[in-house]
Design an enzyme around this catalytic site. Sequence first.
Site, PDB file in Angstrom:
ATOM      1  N   HIS A  50       0.858  -1.188   0.000  1.00 20.49           N
ATOM      2  CA  HIS A  50       0.000   0.000   0.000  1.00 20.49           C
ATOM      3  C   HIS A  50       0.887   1.228   0.000  1.00 20.49           C
ATOM      4  O   HIS A  50       1.594   1.497   0.973  1.00 20.49           O
ATOM      5  CB  HIS A  50      -0.914   0.013   1.228  1.00 20.49           C
ATOM      6  CG  HIS A  50      -1.669   1.297   1.378  1.00 20.49           C
ATOM      7  ND1 HIS A  50      -2.492   1.775   0.390  1.00 20.49           N
ATOM      8  CD2 HIS A  50      -1.711   2.215   2.370  1.00 20.49           C
ATOM      9  CE1 HIS A  50      -3.018   2.923   0.773  1.00 20.49           C
ATOM     10  NE2 HIS A  50      -2.550   3.218   1.979  1.00 20.49           N
ATOM     11  N   ASP A  52       0.902   5.150  -0.333  1.00 19.92           N
ATOM     12  CA  ASP A  52       0.172   6.422  -0.356  1.00 19.92           C
ATOM     13  C   ASP A  52       0.800   7.377  -1.364  1.00 19.92           C
ATOM     14  O   ASP A  52       2.003   7.638  -1.322  1.00 19.92           O
ATOM     15  CB  ASP A  52       0.216   7.075   1.025  1.00 19.92           C
ATOM     16  CG  ASP A  52      -0.450   6.239   2.099  1.00 19.92           C
ATOM     17  OD1 ASP A  52      -1.686   6.315   2.200  1.00 19.92           O
ATOM     18  OD2 ASP A  52       0.261   5.516   2.822  1.00 19.92           O
ATOM     19  N   ASP A 174      -7.555   1.706   2.739  1.00 25.16           N
ATOM     20  CA  ASP A 174      -7.031   2.621   3.755  1.00 25.16           C
ATOM     21  C   ASP A 174      -7.897   3.836   4.062  1.00 25.16           C
ATOM     22  O   ASP A 174      -7.673   4.480   5.074  1.00 25.16           O
ATOM     23  CB  ASP A 174      -5.623   3.073   3.348  1.00 25.16           C
ATOM     24  CG  ASP A 174      -4.829   3.617   4.523  1.00 25.16           C
ATOM     25  OD1 ASP A 174      -5.098   3.197   5.662  1.00 25.16           O
ATOM     26  OD2 ASP A 174      -3.949   4.453   4.315  1.00 25.16           O
TER      27      ASP A 174
END
Length: 326
Positions: A50, A52, A174
């Site tokens: 993941h 960002d 998320d």
Amino acid sequence: MHFSTCCELLVVITTLCYGAPSRSANTCGYETCNLGDPSKLNVHIVAHTHDDVGWLKTVDQYFYGARNDIQHAAVQYILDSVIIALDENPDRRFIYVEVGFFWRWWNQQTGDIQTKVQQFVNEGRLEFISGGWCMNDEASTHYNSIIDQHTLGAEFIRQAFGECGRPKIGWQIDPFGHSREQASLFAQMGFDGLFFGRADYEDIQTRNRTKTREMVWKASANLGEQSWLFTGILPNGYGAPNSFCFDYRCSDNPIMDDNRRFDLNVQERVRSFIQAAHDEAAGYATNHIIMTFGGDFQYEDANQNFKNLDKLIKYVNAEVYINNLQ
């Protein structure tokens, strides 16, 4: 991949997709899927990172790995490492989400590397999920922005990888909260499902008790079945089961299997994994469960993750083989 314990049978599958009876070689999409054995608990392992697209650092800093005093994160090395790891073992699978980072990485690669990545996509070994420029927030974003940023990502994927690259699953793991409109937009984009990682703890407790961690989300009162979307709440946020994080960022033990040494933990690791699978399955209505192996900016050393996952699957398979002989 089979194993058994206490008369309970499981199948462990490295997977990217949901919806076909078997897996074919050298093809993409649902034709690559292996849904295991209908008489067993099927555990679908999904390796992911993941990343960002901007949070504590700028997008440039995240991509290149600058200002690691703020947060250690370097997406260019993650993608480098994952591609090398996939090339080493054709049984390995990986999903990627944030096209804003992937586009930058792709444009820096040689023609040979690009051809190899296209091969991985065509063979179903690398799959794009969601396919937006980023994993957008759901609380404050306007639907026009959501559509635009997914269009930007999807168009790059189409041009670089064709139909085999087309995302089929939404991946909102998320965002701190989820909107009905997001699910409706995904359904209208042609997605077959949506997974998210965050939900209120009381809601999760209720869903575990009622076996409703998976559902069909009827996301619009006006669009009818056009807005219905299969939706699943991931079991561990979006990380690995407790004590099974193999990334260099984690402190969990690796799989230690040299029979000429003393600090071995294979039997304990296999049985802990089996228990984790059964504990997780209590919240699901079917004999198929998803297990994510990844987290924030993980897989910068993909070999460390995949090497331990390979061992875990190997020894789980050995366990069922021995038990089935007894």
